[in-house]
Design a protein around this motif. Structure first.
Motif, PDB file in Angstrom:
ATOM      1  N   SER A 108      31.329  45.874  16.218  1.00  0.00           N
ATOM      2  CA  SER A 108      29.881  45.734  16.286  1.00  0.00           C
ATOM      3  C   SER A 108      29.416  46.071  17.687  1.00  0.00           C
ATOM      4  O   SER A 108      30.210  46.078  18.639  1.00  0.00           O
ATOM      5  CB  SER A 108      29.450  44.303  15.927  1.00  0.00           C
ATOM      6  N   THR A 109      28.125  46.340  17.806  1.00  0.00           N
ATOM      7  CA  THR A 109      27.594  46.672  19.125  1.00  0.00           C
ATOM      8  C   THR A 109      27.704  45.486  20.076  1.00  0.00           C
ATOM      9  O   THR A 109      27.994  45.660  21.264  1.00  0.00           O
ATOM     10  CB  THR A 109      26.128  47.105  19.010  1.00  0.00           C
ATOM     11  N   GLY A 110      27.491  44.282  19.576  1.00  0.00           N
ATOM     12  CA  GLY A 110      27.596  43.095  20.419  1.00  0.00           C
ATOM     13  C   GLY A 110      28.984  42.916  20.984  1.00  0.00           C
ATOM     14  O   GLY A 110      29.154  42.565  22.156  1.00  0.00           O
ATOM     15  N   GLN A 111      30.010  43.141  20.152  1.00  0.00           N
ATOM     16  CA  GLN A 111      31.389  43.025  20.625  1.00  0.00           C
ATOM     17  C   GLN A 111      31.695  44.066  21.693  1.00  0.00           C
ATOM     18  O   GLN A 111      32.366  43.773  22.691  1.00  0.00           O
ATOM     19  CB  GLN A 111      32.350  43.184  19.449  1.00  0.00           C
ATOM     20  N   LEU A 112      31.189  45.267  21.505  1.00  0.00           N
ATOM     21  CA  LEU A 112      31.454  46.322  22.473  1.00  0.00           C
ATOM     22  C   LEU A 112      30.747  46.035  23.806  1.00  0.00           C
ATOM     23  O   LEU A 112      31.324  46.245  24.882  1.00  0.00           O
ATOM     24  CB  LEU A 112      31.003  47.678  21.926  1.00  0.00           C
ATOM     25  N   ILE A 113      29.531  45.533  23.748  1.00  0.00           N
ATOM     26  CA  ILE A 113      28.813  45.184  24.980  1.00  0.00           C
ATOM     27  C   ILE A 113      29.558  44.089  25.735  1.00  0.00           C
ATOM     28  O   ILE A 113      29.733  44.157  26.951  1.00  0.00           O
ATOM     29  CB  ILE A 113      27.376  44.740  24.642  1.00  0.00           C
ATOM     30  N   ALA A 114      30.031  43.054  25.006  1.00  0.00           N
ATOM     31  CA  ALA A 114      30.771  41.968  25.639  1.00  0.00           C
ATOM     32  C   ALA A 114      32.071  42.480  26.256  1.00  0.00           C
ATOM     33  O   ALA A 114      32.459  42.072  27.360  1.00  0.00           O
ATOM     34  CB  ALA A 114      31.061  40.867  24.624  1.00  0.00           C
ATOM     35  N   ALA A 115      32.752  43.368  25.562  1.00  0.00           N
ATOM     36  CA  ALA A 115      34.003  43.929  26.081  1.00  0.00           C
ATOM     37  C   ALA A 115      33.750  44.748  27.340  1.00  0.00           C
ATOM     38  O   ALA A 115      34.514  44.680  28.306  1.00  0.00           O
ATOM     39  CB  ALA A 115      34.674  44.790  25.015  1.00  0.00           C
ATOM     40  N   ARG A 116      32.667  45.501  27.333  1.00  0.00           N
ATOM     41  CA  ARG A 116      32.335  46.294  28.512  1.00  0.00           C
ATOM     42  C   ARG A 116      32.023  45.396  29.712  1.00  0.00           C
ATOM     43  O   ARG A 116      32.379  45.709  30.845  1.00  0.00           O
ATOM     44  CB  ARG A 116      31.134  47.189  28.200  1.00  0.00           C
ATOM     45  N   ALA A 117      31.370  44.281  29.461  1.00  0.00           N
ATOM     46  CA  ALA A 117      31.102  43.327  30.546  1.00  0.00           C
ATOM     47  C   ALA A 117      32.412  42.777  31.109  1.00  0.00           C
ATOM     48  O   ALA A 117      32.578  42.642  32.329  1.00  0.00           O
ATOM     49  CB  ALA A 117      30.208  42.199  30.042  1.00  0.00           C
ATOM     50  N   GLY A 118      33.354  42.455  30.216  1.00  0.00           N
ATOM     51  CA  GLY A 118      34.662  41.988  30.673  1.00  0.00           C
ATOM     52  C   GLY A 118      35.389  43.035  31.487  1.00  0.00           C
ATOM     53  O   GLY A 118      36.056  42.715  32.483  1.00  0.00           O
ATOM     54  N   MET A 119      35.271  44.294  31.077  1.00  0.00           N
ATOM     55  CA  MET A 119      35.871  45.371  31.859  1.00  0.00           C
ATOM     56  C   MET A 119      35.234  45.463  33.246  1.00  0.00           C
ATOM     57  O   MET A 119      35.898  45.802  34.227  1.00  0.00           O
ATOM     58  CB  MET A 119      35.706  46.701  31.119  1.00  0.00           C
ATOM     59  N   GLY A 120      33.923  45.140  33.333  1.00  0.00           N
ATOM     60  CA  GLY A 120      33.235  45.166  34.617  1.00  0.00           C
ATOM     61  C   GLY A 120      33.801  44.150  35.594  1.00  0.00           C
ATOM     62  O   GLY A 120      33.864  44.404  36.805  1.00  0.00           O
ATOM     63  N   VAL A 121      34.240  42.983  35.079  1.00  0.00           N
ATOM     64  CA  VAL A 121      34.861  41.975  35.940  1.00  0.00           C
ATOM     65  C   VAL A 121      36.151  42.537  36.542  1.00  0.00           C
ATOM     66  O   VAL A 121      36.401  42.456  37.742  1.00  0.00           O
ATOM     67  CB  VAL A 121      35.151  40.680  35.165  1.00  0.00           C
ATOM     68  N   GLY A 122      36.994  43.112  35.675  1.00  0.00           N
ATOM     69  CA  GLY A 122      38.227  43.720  36.163  1.00  0.00           C
ATOM     70  C   GLY A 122      37.949  44.871  37.109  1.00  0.00           C
ATOM     71  O   GLY A 122      38.633  45.036  38.125  1.00  0.00           O
ATOM     72  N   GLY A 123      36.917  45.657  36.787  1.00  0.00           N
ATOM     73  CA  GLY A 123      36.562  46.788  37.641  1.00  0.00           C
ATOM     74  C   GLY A 123      36.162  46.363  39.041  1.00  0.00           C
ATOM     75  O   GLY A 123      36.532  47.003  40.027  1.00  0.00           O
ATOM     76  N   ALA A 124      35.401  45.268  39.148  1.00  0.00           N
ATOM     77  CA  ALA A 124      34.987  44.779  40.470  1.00  0.00           C
ATOM     78  C   ALA A 124      36.200  44.388  41.307  1.00  0.00           C
ATOM     79  O   ALA A 124      36.262  44.674  42.514  1.00  0.00           O
ATOM     80  CB  ALA A 124      34.046  43.584  40.303  1.00  0.00           C
ATOM     81  N   LEU A 125      37.170  43.744  40.687  1.00  0.00           N
ATOM     82  CA  LEU A 125      38.384  43.358  41.406  1.00  0.00           C
ATOM     83  C   LEU A 125      39.174  44.587  41.853  1.00  0.00           C
ATOM     84  O   LEU A 125      39.713  44.629  42.968  1.00  0.00           O
ATOM     85  CB  LEU A 125      39.261  42.471  40.524  1.00  0.00           C
ATOM     86  N   LEU A 126      39.234  45.598  41.006  1.00  0.00           N
ATOM     87  CA  LEU A 126      40.017  46.789  41.339  1.00  0.00           C
ATOM     88  C   LEU A 126      39.359  47.606  42.442  1.00  0.00           C
ATOM     89  O   LEU A 126      40.038  48.093  43.357  1.00  0.00           O
ATOM     90  CB  LEU A 126      40.215  47.647  40.091  1.00  0.00           C
ATOM     91  N   VAL A 127      38.046  47.777  42.382  1.00  0.00           N
ATOM     92  CA  VAL A 127      37.343  48.568  43.391  1.00  0.00           C
ATOM     93  C   VAL A 127      37.530  47.972  44.778  1.00  0.00           C
ATOM     94  O   VAL A 127      37.754  48.696  45.762  1.00  0.00           O
ATOM     95  CB  VAL A 127      35.838  48.664  43.040  1.00  0.00           C
ATOM     96  N   THR A 128      37.452  46.648  44.876  1.00  0.00           N
ATOM     97  CA  THR A 128      37.562  46.005  46.193  1.00  0.00           C
ATOM     98  C   THR A 128      39.000  45.919  46.684  1.00  0.00           C
ATOM     99  O   THR A 128      39.278  46.192  47.862  1.00  0.00           O
ATOM    100  CB  THR A 128      36.951  44.592  46.147  1.00  0.00           C
ATOM    101  N   THR A 129      39.919  45.569  45.816  1.00  0.00           N
ATOM    102  CA  THR A 129      41.296  45.358  46.279  1.00  0.00           C
ATOM    103  C   THR A 129      42.015  46.653  46.607  1.00  0.00           C
ATOM    104  O   THR A 129      42.847  46.680  47.527  1.00  0.00           O
ATOM    105  CB  THR A 129      42.119  44.588  45.222  1.00  0.00           C
ATOM    106  N   THR A 130      41.710  47.729  45.897  1.00  0.00           N
ATOM    107  CA  THR A 130      42.413  48.986  46.186  1.00  0.00           C
ATOM    108  C   THR A 130      42.117  49.466  47.598  1.00  0.00           C
ATOM    109  O   THR A 130      43.028  49.844  48.353  1.00  0.00           O
ATOM    110  CB  THR A 130      42.041  50.076  45.171  1.00  0.00           C
ATOM    111  N   LEU A 131      40.852  49.448  48.002  1.00  0.00           N
ATOM    112  CA  LEU A 131      40.505  49.883  49.355  1.00  0.00           C
ATOM    113  C   LEU A 131      41.031  48.910  50.398  1.00  0.00           C
ATOM    114  O   LEU A 131      41.521  49.315  51.457  1.00  0.00           O
ATOM    115  CB  LEU A 131      38.987  50.036  49.477  1.00  0.00           C
ATOM    116  N   ALA A 132      40.940  47.601  50.116  1.00  0.00           N
ATOM    117  CA  ALA A 132      41.427  46.603  51.067  1.00  0.00           C
ATOM    118  C   ALA A 132      42.931  46.733  51.291  1.00  0.00           C
ATOM    119  O   ALA A 132      43.414  46.644  52.431  1.00  0.00           O
ATOM    120  CB  ALA A 132      41.092  45.200  50.568  1.00  0.00           C
ATOM    121  N   VAL A 133      43.688  46.952  50.229  1.00  0.00           N
ATOM    122  CA  VAL A 133      45.140  47.119  50.359  1.00  0.00           C
ATOM    123  C   VAL A 133      45.457  48.373  51.167  1.00  0.00           C
ATOM    124  O   VAL A 133      46.351  48.378  52.020  1.00  0.00           O
ATOM    125  CB  VAL A 133      45.807  47.177  48.969  1.00  0.00           C
ATOM    126  N   ALA A 134      44.723  49.451  50.919  1.00  0.00           N
ATOM    127  CA  ALA A 134      44.959  50.688  51.668  1.00  0.00           C
ATOM    128  C   ALA A 134      44.775  50.470  53.168  1.00  0.00           C
ATOM    129  O   ALA A 134      45.542  50.991  53.995  1.00  0.00           O
ATOM    130  CB  ALA A 134      44.020  51.783  51.176  1.00  0.00           C
TER     131      ALA A 134
END
Length: 467
Positions: A108-134
């Protein structure tokens, strides 16, 4: 075996012995995030047909990811500094992988929107940690090249998203565009556990929970205002309301951070000309580039008559120029020879020239557009890594995660604002061709202004230090 960098980062000495291999690992993690910034766009027709998604549903599927990611960047960077950048990098990969699986299986569209929001949480962690580790694993003399490669992956992700999405949709169902994240995330997670060293702020500051909440609400409201303005009208109650919330909450955040004993964001950073110049330049360069790319896709399809996939291929020279200059180390050599301020000014001037080429010559055919794309790519390859390095090197190493969060926030804000403002220029013009031309020229002015502001402030900062 992974080593612990909590007390003595190798960047202060010779660098981690496996730093280039580790950079490849974190670049792979970063690539999955960036692909999902653009990959969903090509699936819009399929989502409308198979899930019955409305235009509003589609907007939330796209925006849920960017809103959550933008809102959490500073908080994610602060958490990485406090609890460990390796831990947060691994956590980000897990959350991103789980979110991708949920998105692929959504019914359903609601499930996909919720999943995309969850991916955004992981994305925020990845964007910040990759540059910081480098920043932690490379010595100062190699950091510009490492950041250049990190930045090149960004451009590659944005450009490859529509192409990969188009290929997958041509052979599989729409959920496959999310399933491709799973093997990449799993492989990156295994490599992170085995190779990436742990590092964190040795002082172990207390968590700034109120600051985290205020920054998340404030940035999410700001990005939502920018996204909603062009569609709903800048004077609509929806846009004005979210704009007021953004201004008030971010103002309270700045007030709180200047008074709390352990601030998530030390406001004294903004008294540093080097830091302020780099942040201002990053916002304006992404303003011009983000808005210009938004106009470019319409220019290729509506003016030059290319189909969506063909238009995607026609934008590839921009990413190719970025990748070649950064992966070969040519951009880092230019920075080492000319210095950061001159490199940023020169790179943004070249970018502006590319925007002018597209705006003035692009109407006559693809040749002018091709020239503009190569120039934008060349300018981005030199200016963006130099600005990212200026931001990261102007704050204490213990706050590398926060610095990466600020770098990401600058990019998100600048890109969103560019799309909104240049989109408004397009819609207010008498004809499509005129609007596209004027939009590119406005973007060029913004990029030049960013180069001048960043270059002057950075040069003054270097001059005051006797450099």
């Amino acid at each position: 075996m992974a080593t612990d960098l909590t007390q003595t980062p190798p960047s202060a000495v010779q660098g981690h012995p496996q730093r280039w291999l580790i950079l490849g690992v974190i670049a792979l993690a970063q690539l999955t995030v960036l692909l999902d910034n653009t990959v969903l766009n090509v699936a819009i027709p399929s989502l409308k047909k198979e899930l019955g998604a409305s235009t509003s549903d589609i907007q939330w599927m796209i925006n849920a990811y960017s809103l959550v990611q933008a809102g959490l960047l500073l908080t994610a960077g602060s958490a990485a500094d406090r609890y460990g950048r390796k831990k947060m990098l691994a956590t980000g990969l897990v959350l991103f992988g789980v979110g991708s699986l949920a998105a692929a299986l959504a019914s359903s569209t609601g499930q996909l929107i919720a999943a995309r929001a969850g991916m955004g949480v992981g994305g925020a962690l990845l964007v910040t940690t990759t540059l910081a580790v480098a920043m932690q694993i490379f010595p100062p003399d190699e950091q510009p090249k490492a950041i250049g490669i990190w930045a090149a992956v960004n451009s590659l992700g944005f450009a490859a998203g529509p192409l990969i999405g188009g290929f997958m949709l041509g052979h599989f169902w729409w959920g496959a565009i999310f399933l491709i994240n799973l093997p990449v995330a799993a492989g990156a997670l295994a490599a992170v556990v085995a190779l990436v060293p742990e590092s964190k702020n040795p002082q172990g500051d207390r968590p700034d929970l109120l600051g985290s909440a205020l920054s998340t609400v404030g940035m999410s409201s700001l990005v939502f205002t920018i996204i909603s303005g062009p569609e709903h009208g800048w004077l609509s109650a929806r846009v004005l309301g979210s704009g007021v919330v953004a201004v008030v909450v971010l103002g309270v955040f700045a007030w709180w951070e200047s008074r709390v004993p352990y601030p998530m964001l030390d406001m004294s950073f903004f008294r540093n000309r080097r830091f302020t110049g780099a942040v201002a330049g990053a916002v304006l360069v992404m303003f011009g580039m983000g808005g210009a790319l938004f106009l470019l896709t319409q220019h290729l399809q509506l003016v030059l008559g290319y189909g969506p996939l063909e238009a995607g291929f026609r934008t590839a020279p921009l990413a190719v120029a970025v990748v070649l200059l950064n992966f070969t180390g040519a951009a880092a050599k230019i920075t080492a020879k000319l210095g950061g301020p001159v490199t940023i000014l020169l790179g943004m001037a070249v970018m502006a020239g590319g925007l002018v080429s597209i705006g003035v010559l692009g109407e006559r055919g693809y040749a002018g557009t091709l020239l503009g794309l190569v120039m934008i790519g060349a300018g981005t390859a030199t200016a963006s890594p130099a600005m990212a390095h200026a931001i990261m090197s102007s704050i204490p190493p213990a706050k590398a995660g926060v610095g990466a969060g600020l770098n990401g926030m600058s990019a998100e804000f600048g890109m969103g604002l560019g799309v909104a403002v240049l989109g408004a220029v397009l819609t207010s013009s008498a004809s499509l061709e005129q609007g596209l031309r004027e939009g590119q020229l406005v973007g060029a002015v913004a990029v030049v202004a960013g180069g001048v502001v960043a270059g002057v402030l950075l040069r003054r900062a270097d001059f005051s230090k006797g450099i």
